[in-house]
Design a protein around this motif. Structure first.
Motif, PDB file in Angstrom:
ATOM      1  N   PRO A   1       0.794  -1.239   0.000  1.00 16.37           N
ATOM      2  CA  PRO A   1       0.000   0.000   0.000  1.00 16.37           C
ATOM      3  C   PRO A   1       0.824   1.286   0.000  1.00 16.37           C
ATOM      4  CG  PRO A   1      -0.898  -1.564   1.589  1.00 16.37           C
ATOM      5  CD  PRO A   1       0.380  -2.158   1.083  1.00 16.37           C
ATOM      6  N   SER A   2       2.035   1.251   0.579  1.00 10.70           N
ATOM      7  CA  SER A   2       2.855   2.468   0.640  1.00 10.70           C
ATOM      8  C   SER A   2       3.299   2.926  -0.750  1.00 10.70           C
ATOM      9  CB  SER A   2       4.077   2.246   1.531  1.00 10.70           C
ATOM     10  OG  SER A   2       4.935   1.276   0.951  1.00 10.70           O
ATOM     11  N   GLU A   3       3.254   2.032  -1.741  1.00  9.79           N
ATOM     12  CA  GLU A   3       3.663   2.388  -3.113  1.00  9.79           C
ATOM     13  C   GLU A   3       2.516   2.945  -3.937  1.00  9.79           C
ATOM     14  OE1 GLU A   3       6.899   2.010  -4.712  1.00  9.79           O
ATOM     15  OE2 GLU A   3       7.361   1.962  -2.580  1.00  9.79           O
ATOM     16  N   ALA A   4       1.282   2.630  -3.545  1.00  9.07           N
ATOM     17  CA  ALA A   4       0.121   2.928  -4.387  1.00  9.07           C
ATOM     18  C   ALA A   4      -0.025   4.403  -4.740  1.00  9.07           C
ATOM     19  CB  ALA A   4      -1.151   2.407  -3.725  1.00  9.07           C
ATOM     20  N   GLY A   5       0.274   5.291  -3.791  1.00 11.26           N
ATOM     21  CA  GLY A   5       0.106   6.722  -4.047  1.00 11.26           C
ATOM     22  C   GLY A   5       1.369   7.413  -4.519  1.00 11.26           C
ATOM     23  N   HIS A   6       2.416   6.629  -4.761  1.00  6.60           N
ATOM     24  CA  HIS A   6       3.699   7.210  -5.149  1.00  6.60           C
ATOM     25  C   HIS A   6       3.611   7.820  -6.545  1.00  6.60           C
ATOM     26  CE1 HIS A   6       7.992   7.563  -5.917  1.00  6.60           C
ATOM     27  NE2 HIS A   6       8.193   7.363  -4.626  1.00  6.60           N
ATOM     28  N   ALA A   7       4.204   8.990  -6.716  1.00  6.96           N
ATOM     29  CA  ALA A   7       4.151   9.691  -8.014  1.00  6.96           C
ATOM     30  C   ALA A   7       4.760   8.853  -9.138  1.00  6.96           C
ATOM     31  CB  ALA A   7       4.879  11.027  -7.902  1.00  6.96           C
ATOM     32  N   LEU A   8       5.781   8.077  -8.815  1.00  7.19           N
ATOM     33  CA  LEU A   8       6.436   7.236  -9.829  1.00  7.19           C
ATOM     34  C   LEU A   8       6.001   5.787  -9.633  1.00  7.19           C
ATOM     35  CD1 LEU A   8       9.983   8.830  -9.512  1.00  7.19           C
ATOM     36  CD2 LEU A   8       8.323   9.276 -11.303  1.00  7.19           C
ATOM     37  N   ASN A   9       4.721   5.526  -9.848  1.00  8.36           N
ATOM     38  CA  ASN A   9       4.146   4.203  -9.603  1.00  8.36           C
ATOM     39  C   ASN A   9       4.342   3.333 -10.842  1.00  8.36           C
ATOM     40  OD1 ASN A   9       2.490   1.988  -9.083  1.00  8.36           O
ATOM     41  ND2 ASN A   9       0.869   3.212  -8.156  1.00  8.36           N
ATOM     42  N   THR A  10       5.499   2.660 -10.932  1.00 12.39           N
ATOM     43  CA  THR A  10       5.805   1.914 -12.153  1.00 12.39           C
ATOM     44  C   THR A  10       4.980   0.633 -12.268  1.00 12.39           C
ATOM     45  OG1 THR A  10       7.645   0.523 -11.367  1.00 12.39           O
ATOM     46  CG2 THR A  10       8.180   2.798 -11.994  1.00 12.39           C
ATOM     47  N   ALA A  11       4.545   0.076 -11.142  1.00 10.47           N
ATOM     48  CA  ALA A  11       3.738  -1.150 -11.181  1.00 10.47           C
ATOM     49  C   ALA A  11       2.416  -0.894 -11.897  1.00 10.47           C
ATOM     50  CB  ALA A  11       3.476  -1.645  -9.762  1.00 10.47           C
ATOM     51  N   ARG A  12       1.833   0.271 -11.660  1.00 11.78           N
ATOM     52  CA  ARG A  12       0.573   0.625 -12.322  1.00 11.78           C
ATOM     53  C   ARG A  12       0.776   0.698 -13.831  1.00 11.78           C
ATOM     54  NH1 ARG A  12      -4.134   1.926 -10.763  1.00 11.78           N
ATOM     55  NH2 ARG A  12      -5.549   3.104 -12.095  1.00 11.78           N
ATOM     56  N   LEU A  13       1.911   1.275 -14.258  1.00  8.37           N
ATOM     57  CA  LEU A  13       2.209   1.365 -15.693  1.00  8.37           C
ATOM     58  C   LEU A  13       2.350  -0.026 -16.310  1.00  8.37           C
ATOM     59  CD1 LEU A  13       4.772   4.327 -15.789  1.00  8.37           C
ATOM     60  CD2 LEU A  13       2.346   4.380 -16.433  1.00  8.37           C
ATOM     61  N   ALA A  14       2.937  -0.967 -15.563  1.00  5.95           N
ATOM     62  CA  ALA A  14       3.083  -2.342 -16.055  1.00  5.95           C
ATOM     63  C   ALA A  14       1.711  -2.987 -16.245  1.00  5.95           C
ATOM     64  CB  ALA A  14       3.932  -3.167 -15.093  1.00  5.95           C
ATOM     65  N   ALA A  15       0.848  -2.827 -15.242  1.00  6.62           N
ATOM     66  CA  ALA A  15      -0.486  -3.441 -15.311  1.00  6.62           C
ATOM     67  C   ALA A  15      -1.336  -2.825 -16.424  1.00  6.62           C
ATOM     68  CB  ALA A  15      -1.186  -3.300 -13.961  1.00  6.62           C
ATOM     69  N   LEU A  16      -1.203  -1.512 -16.634  1.00  8.79           N
ATOM     70  CA  LEU A  16      -1.974  -0.850 -17.689  1.00  8.79           C
ATOM     71  C   LEU A  16      -1.460  -1.205 -19.083  1.00  8.79           C
ATOM     72  CD1 LEU A  16      -2.405   2.747 -16.184  1.00  8.79           C
ATOM     73  CD2 LEU A  16      -4.202   1.022 -16.477  1.00  8.79           C
ATOM     74  N   GLY A  17      -0.153  -1.439 -19.201  1.00  8.82           N
ATOM     75  CA  GLY A  17       0.460  -1.658 -20.509  1.00  8.82           C
ATOM     76  C   GLY A  17       0.361  -3.072 -21.038  1.00  8.82           C
ATOM     77  N   LEU A  18      -0.063  -4.016 -20.182  1.00 10.73           N
ATOM     78  CA  LEU A  18      -0.156  -5.414 -20.589  1.00 10.73           C
ATOM     79  C   LEU A  18      -1.603  -5.895 -20.538  1.00 10.73           C
ATOM     80  CD1 LEU A  18       2.881  -6.731 -18.528  1.00 10.73           C
ATOM     81  CD2 LEU A  18       2.737  -6.754 -21.034  1.00 10.73           C
ATOM     82  N   GLN A  19      -2.032  -6.580 -21.587  1.00 12.96           N
ATOM     83  CA  GLN A  19      -3.404  -7.098 -21.615  1.00 12.96           C
ATOM     84  C   GLN A  19      -3.610  -8.194 -20.564  1.00 12.96           C
ATOM     85  OE1 GLN A  19      -4.397  -8.352 -25.640  1.00 12.96           O
ATOM     86  NE2 GLN A  19      -3.523  -6.484 -26.493  1.00 12.96           N
ATOM     87  N   ASN A  20      -2.552  -8.974 -20.314  1.00 13.35           N
ATOM     88  CA  ASN A  20      -2.669 -10.134 -19.434  1.00 13.35           C
ATOM     89  C   ASN A  20      -1.984  -9.871 -18.090  1.00 13.35           C
ATOM     90  OD1 ASN A  20      -3.390 -12.705 -18.685  1.00 13.35           O
ATOM     91  ND2 ASN A  20      -1.866 -13.756 -19.929  1.00 13.35           N
ATOM     92  N   ALA A  21      -2.325  -8.730 -17.487  1.00 16.89           N
ATOM     93  CA  ALA A  21      -1.705  -8.357 -16.209  1.00 16.89           C
ATOM     94  C   ALA A  21      -2.748  -7.780 -15.270  1.00 16.89           C
ATOM     95  CB  ALA A  21      -0.590  -7.340 -16.441  1.00 16.89           C
ATOM     96  N   GLU A  22      -2.468  -7.905 -13.987  1.00 18.50           N
ATOM     97  CA  GLU A  22      -3.370  -7.371 -12.968  1.00 18.50           C
ATOM     98  C   GLU A  22      -2.544  -6.823 -11.810  1.00 18.50           C
ATOM     99  OE1 GLU A  22      -7.647  -8.930 -11.225  1.00 18.50           O
ATOM    100  OE2 GLU A  22      -6.277 -10.344 -12.165  1.00 18.50           O
ATOM    101  N   LEU A  23      -3.052  -5.775 -11.195  1.00 20.76           N
ATOM    102  CA  LEU A  23      -2.396  -5.151 -10.045  1.00 20.76           C
ATOM    103  C   LEU A  23      -3.321  -5.257  -8.842  1.00 20.76           C
ATOM    104  CD1 LEU A  23      -0.139  -3.207  -8.853  1.00 20.76           C
ATOM    105  CD2 LEU A  23      -1.595  -1.335  -9.612  1.00 20.76           C
ATOM    106  N   LYS A  24      -2.806  -5.815  -7.748  1.00 23.34           N
ATOM    107  CA  LYS A  24      -3.555  -5.907  -6.493  1.00 23.34           C
ATOM    108  C   LYS A  24      -2.764  -5.161  -5.426  1.00 23.34           C
ATOM    109  CE  LYS A  24      -6.502  -9.059  -8.119  1.00 23.34           C
ATOM    110  NZ  LYS A  24      -7.938  -8.781  -8.293  1.00 23.34           N
TER     111      LYS A  24
END
Length: 197
Positions: free
Chosen positions: A36-59
């Motif tokens: 959770p400490s990463e979720a609001g980070h300005a440089l949230n690279t995990a979110r970019l990974a999940a958005l950029g891949l059709q077969n990906a999910e972020l929890k």
């Protein structure tokens, strides 16, 4: 008063990255478990990974009560992308090999290890790692080691190994733009003083 935010990439509307985010297919399924400490980070690279891949999910969470169900998704072999003595180096898929469900903890090294500690199923997964690590372009965070990568970079490199000769470099376009914008906003002298290696 806060600036209007893009609901998808969660960047300020004036700095929306959506036009740069690809929509790439992959045989590999990617499950990013974000502290959770990463979720609001300005440089949230995990979110970019999940958005950029059709077969990906972020929890997002610390204790994942549905982990057993996520890991038993039919048609995939689950493994944890995390270095360690038992980690096997990733190799390209062999003919007919079942694709992997690549589970990626997202957070500082300390927080990622905490996720493993709090979720025994996660810690019990077979571990995989990158045999060779291309240098990180994450110029705004001090890395604990020379081969440390952001979550997005680790996912990009892992998929590029597993699914060679397919390329996943397009995932890095919004990441590079995000870093360039952050450096421009802080000014070159501040960047050189605080971040330049």
């Amino acid at each position: 008063m806060s600036r209007p935010q893009c609901p998808r990439c969660q960047r300020p509307q004036s700095h929306c990255l959506c036009a740069l985010i690809p929509h790439l297919p992959s045989h590999t399924r990617v499950l990013v478990l974000q502290h959770p400490s990463e979720a609001g980070h300005a440089l949230n690279t995990a979110r970019l990974a999940a958005l950029g891949l059709q077969n990906a999910e972020l929890k997002v969470g610390e204790v994942f009560t549905e982990l057993a169900a996520w890991l038993s998704e039919p048609g995939y072999d689950a493994c944890l992308l995390f270095p360690g003595p038992q980690a096997q180096a990733l190799r390209p898929y062999a003919e007919g090999q079942r694709p992997k469900l690549l589970v990626v903890p997202d957070g500082t090294w300390r927080k990622a290890r905490k996720l493993l500690h709090l979720n025994p199923l996660l810690a019990a997964l077979p571990r995989v790692c990158l045999a060779q690590v291309a240098p990180s372009t994450y110029r705004l965070r001090k890395a604990p080691a020379a081969d440390a990568l952001s979550t997005l970079e680790a996912v990009t490199q892992a998929l590029s190994v597993l699914e060679a000769p397919a390329s996943f470099e397009a995932l890095l376009k919004p990441f590079d733009a995000l870093i360039d914008r952050q450096i421009a906003a802080m000014g070159e002298s501040t960047y050189q003083r605080n971040h330049a290696r």
